[in-house]
Scaffold this motif. Sequence first.
Motif, short mmCIF file in Angstrom:
data_model
loop_
_atom_site.label_atom_id
_atom_site.label_comp_id
_atom_site.label_asym_id
_atom_site.label_seq_id
_atom_site.Cartn_x
_atom_site.Cartn_y
_atom_site.Cartn_z
N PRO A 11 43.92 42.30 31.42
CA PRO A 11 43.36 43.65 31.60
C PRO A 11 41.92 43.76 31.09
N GLN A 12 41.56 42.96 30.07
CA GLN A 12 40.18 43.02 29.58
C GLN A 12 39.23 42.46 30.64
N ALA B 112 36.40 38.07 40.74
CA ALA B 112 37.33 38.32 39.64
C ALA B 112 36.71 37.83 38.34
N VAL B 113 37.05 38.49 37.24
CA VAL B 113 36.56 38.09 35.92
C VAL B 113 37.75 37.80 35.02
N ARG B 114 37.72 36.66 34.38
CA ARG B 114 38.72 36.32 33.36
C ARG B 114 37.94 36.07 32.07
N GLN B 115 38.34 36.70 30.97
CA GLN B 115 37.61 36.50 29.73
C GLN B 115 38.37 35.56 28.81
N LEU C 32 42.74 32.27 29.38
CA LEU C 32 44.10 32.65 29.75
C LEU C 32 44.58 31.76 30.90
N LYS C 33 45.85 31.43 30.88
CA LYS C 33 46.43 30.65 31.97
C LYS C 33 46.44 31.47 33.26
#
Lengths: 80, 222
Positions: A16-17, A35-38, A9-10
């Motif tokens: 939210p995931q 922070a987590v970005r999937q 994701l940009k």
Amino acid sequence: MKARVTVTLKNGVLDPQGQAIEGSLKSLGFSGVGAVRQGKVFDLALEGSDEAAARAALTNMCEKLLANTVIENYAIEISN
Amino acid sequence: MKSAVIVFPGLNRDRDMIAALTKISGTAPQVVWHQDADLPDVDLVVIPGGFSYGDYLRCGAIAARSPIMDKLRERAAQGVKVLGVCNGFQILIEAGLLPGALMRNKSLKFVCREVKLEVVNAATDFTRGYKEGQIIRCPVAHHDGNYFADADTIARLEGNGQVAFRYAEGTNPNGSINDIAGIFNEQKNVLGLMPHPENLIESAHGGSDGRALFSGLLGQAA
């Protein structure tokens, strides 16, 4: 040749995931997670050996289907 | 008005949509399978809701790349009206017929309930059965209805009257920017919305607030 396409994701797009995964990691006791970005990973087996041509084709695939460039970035890795 | 409904594998609201169009217009829509070579000569093409291709990759992404969508793009450019509901909205967005993206609901939950909608722009073929600012009831059922677009696109949508419906009275079920529930293209001949007006058209549904969208569109009195 093999290729790996990573779609993420940009920055600035709500994930939210990723936030739910982050909360779950914290509840499991993993400290120090900021922070987590999937995202998604695609592994492709490619015919031929022309790396430049493969990269051009993969870019086209990302733009047309693999990524939604309104909200997602993509990265391409090629290996033999 | 002649209409057609495009069906992709995995849709499940197609029969509801066909029933609504048939009951309100008096004529059954032509049903087009996604592998058909062309669209019939109609005034309205509808893509109903469901889970085309199991929502694989991204909701609507695979269906949006079907050859029939090239035909739909041609018709839309000629001014044929196009309506996408729920997964149909997701497909129109993935096909580039509408701007932005529909992301996972902020709650991460599939939401199936009734919401309130504000009719933001009633001066279009789709919404002329309503009054501007009117609040209507409408059911929603989706997991990925969280409308997102960059700030410039949102400003353009708001400025051009391209916001069709907004979730009203604190009923936004998905966290969409500006409570957006449905949008038009610039020419206002393409409408996509997450809620299901086809599921609130007669007393057996518990209300008929969705009926005016179809009756207005089909050129009949509500």
